[in-house]
Design an enzyme around this catalytic site. Structure first.
Site, PDB file in Angstrom:
ATOM      1  N   SER A 242       0.909  -1.423   0.126  1.00 43.49           N
ATOM      2  CA  SER A 242       0.072  -0.134   0.078  1.00 43.49           C
ATOM      3  C   SER A 242       0.791   1.388  -0.163  1.00 43.49           C
ATOM      4  CB  SER A 242      -1.069  -0.180   1.129  1.00 43.49           C
ATOM      5  OG  SER A 242      -1.889   0.925   1.174  1.00 43.49           O
TER       6      SER A 242
ATOM      7  N   ASP B  52       9.765   5.341 -10.358  1.00 40.93           N
ATOM      8  CA  ASP B  52       9.361   5.814 -11.692  1.00 40.93           C
ATOM      9  C   ASP B  52      10.124   7.010 -11.904  1.00 40.93           C
ATOM     10  OD1 ASP B  52       7.750   3.633 -11.843  1.00 40.93           O
ATOM     11  OD2 ASP B  52       5.886   4.785 -11.822  1.00 40.93           O
TER      12      ASP B  52
ATOM     13  N   LYS C 243      -0.708  -4.263  -3.095  1.00 39.81           N
ATOM     14  CA  LYS C 243      -2.166  -3.575  -2.402  1.00 39.81           C
ATOM     15  C   LYS C 243      -2.199  -2.389  -2.940  1.00 39.81           C
ATOM     16  CE  LYS C 243      -5.147  -2.018   0.554  1.00 39.81           C
ATOM     17  NZ  LYS C 243      -5.915  -0.917   0.614  1.00 39.81           N
TER      18      LYS C 243
END
Length: 538
Positions: free
Chosen positions: A283, A294, A308
């Site tokens: 999460s 990224d 998750k």
């Protein structure tokens, strides 16, 4: 029969009144509940029926839409709010006895004179030691509203009779940072155990303190961190990213795309970063590590994270219970969906068994031990935003550098000692007998860490406690496990004398392979091969 017909007629009248306002499925639910409560042969619990119906509806949607009753809701929210009301102690259950590891500094227990090593044997004249009382029940007796009083009976080393203390409960902070220290002269280390309301403030303070000590590079340890508040994850990622960098976005069937971007006021926007993750990082941990990866802001080390990526909206109900309903999905800045796949059976029932066995299946197919056992379809491939490196969606965050799970490190003998609590028991008994001598001899943790060696008598005591607990001594396995056992014992002693941060300073260099890899890649040039220091922004 006449009475039944009358009730049915009444039900039909109620149903007709609802026709103009509510859809047929909702009418079915209301009619069913009304019929059961009025026509069923035995008396029924309306509250229980409603809770079962809610739970059953949510259970087939997805793995993370849930219902919690009022007590469960309170218990779940306490750690994320960053505090609770109680007596303020860190403790360990040893042989059905609550042993105080440390009173919270400045907390209500410390104020009345309770010290590390004390054993609480009774709460308000009710025995809690040696009676097989559940830990949850003991905690419920110690916790209570701020300002209320609780009477404790305590056994203390070298004092024959129990001591009695009256403690006034207060607000007790729950910290989400386990450790923050300088791993090397210019490399700091922070371990976050969850993302709570206080995590951004704690992290900002830790970063500030480490920079004062000369930190330029950071190892951020999110191993085992199951997540928490979205806002906390956004604020942590903001510390590392530039103005308007996308951190995460959410999107769902009835939820328009919502983007969360860096404000440009982060305090650690320069310097190298290594993030440690494993299969239990979930999460919020995946949001932070995904954003850093990224944007090519740092290197991710470890094993593929949990996966998750479903967003739950909390819907409070009038009685204090709560529905956490999935309303959208998390996506990383490059567009990767964090959520791992889940399936439904032929009758549209959620296949919870398959979902819950995902980590076990990863282990069985060798993913936790071999990087080349992870296979992705080309359709899941995306490019990082600055360097154009290949990363993959499809569930979880895949690390840049894979660290296999070392199943050979721990012998069966070591595993059994740990499972029976023998290592903790041995360390506590040693500190009990030597606390003052240890404090006198080792004025600072630095001196302790450099000079302290686990004595043979402590290892002998460990073996004895093991045998008393039913763990048969195995000399060969003991010799194999001795370095790790010594590290754990030393770390636990450091924790009892100082705190958790000192515990991790002892054990990380011995058992945390991801930590050791992070230190190596920051020193041998590997980092720059993956993330060049001139790292342009596209």
């Amino acid at each position: 029969m006449k009475r039944i017909l009358t009730v049915i007629a009444l039900l039909a009248t109620c149903l007709n009144l609802l026709l103009a306002q509510q859809n047929s499925q909702l009418r079915k639910l209301q009619l069913a509940l009304y019929a059961i409560t009025n026509l069923y042969v035995d008396s029924v619990d309306d509250k229980h029926l409603a809770e079962v119906a809610i739970q059953r509806m949510l259970s087939d949607l997805d793995p993370h839409s849930t219902y919690t009753n009022p007590q469960e809701t309170k218990e779940l929210n306490e750690p994320l709010k960053g505090g609770f009301e109680g007596i303020g102690v860190q403790f360990q259950m040893v042989d059905d006895t609550l042993v105080i590891i440390q009173p919270v500094s400045g907390g209500p227990s410390e104020k009345v004179g309770i010290i590390a090593g004390d054993r609480i044997i009774a709460v308000n004249d009710t025995a809690i030691a040696g009676v097989k009382m559940k830990t949850e029940e003991i905690m419920s007796r110690l916790r209570g509203p701020k300002g209320t009083k609780v009477n404790l009976s305590i056994l203390r080393q070298n004092i024959k009779d129990p001591l009695r203390f009256t403690v006034t409960r207060d607000k007790i902070p729950l910290f989400s940072i386990d450790a923050a220290y300088m791993a090397r002269p210019t490399t700091g280390y922070i371990k976050i155990n969850r993302f709570s309301a206080t995590t951004p403030e704690e992290t900002a303070e830790a970063l500030k303190n480490l920079r004062k000590q000369g930190m330029k590079d950071l190892i951020l340890d999110l191993q085992g961190n199951g997540g928490g508040f979205l806002d906390a994850a956004i604020n942590i990622a903001n510390e590392f990213l530039d103005l308007k960098d996308l951190i995460v976005y959410t999107e769902g069937r009835n939820s328009t795309r919502a983007e969360f971007r860096a404000k440009g006021d982060g305090t650690q926007r320069s310097g190298r970063i290594v993030v440690l993750i494993d299969e239990y990082s979930a999460s919020a941990s995946e949001i932070v590590s995904g954003a850093i990866q990224d944007h090519d802001r740092g290197i991710i080390v470890g094993r593929r994270s949990f996966g998750k990526g479903l967003v739950q909206q909390a819907i409070p109900l009038p009685d204090g219970s709560m529905i956490r309903l999935t309303t959208s999905r998390y996506y990383t800045p490059a567009g990767r969906c964090i959520q791992k796949p889940y399936t439904h059976t032929a009758n549209d029932t959620l296949d919870k068994e398959a979902y819950n066995k995902d980590l076990l299946n990863r282990y069985k197919r060798g993913e936790l031990m071999h990087a080349d056992s992870i296979h992705y379809e080309d359709s899941l491939k995306v490019k990082t935003l600055r360097l154009g490196r290949n990363v993959y969606g499809g569930g979880g965050i895949t690390p840049d550098i894979f660290i296999p799970l070392d199943t050979t490190k721990y012998t069966k003998y070591h595993t059994q000692l740990s499972a029976h609590g023998a290592i903790i028991k041995a360390s506590i008994s040693f500190v009990d007998a030597n606390r003052e001598q240890l404090k006198s001899k080792y004025k600072t943790f630095k001196k302790f860490n450099e000079d302290f060696k686990v004595p043979d008598e402590l290892l002998a005591r460990l073996r004895t406690i093991g045998e008393e607990s039913g763990v048969k001594y195995d000399e060969q396995q003991y010799n194999e496990s001795r370095p790790i056992l010594c590290s754990q014992l030393k770390g636990l002693i450091a924790r009892d004398i100082w705190d958790m941060s000192e515990y991790f300073q002892v054990i990380n260099p011995i058992i945390n392979e991801s930590y050791l890899t992070a230190l190596q890649l920051l020193s041998d040039g590997t980092y720059e091969k993956i993330i060049p220091t001139n790292n342009p922004k596209k």
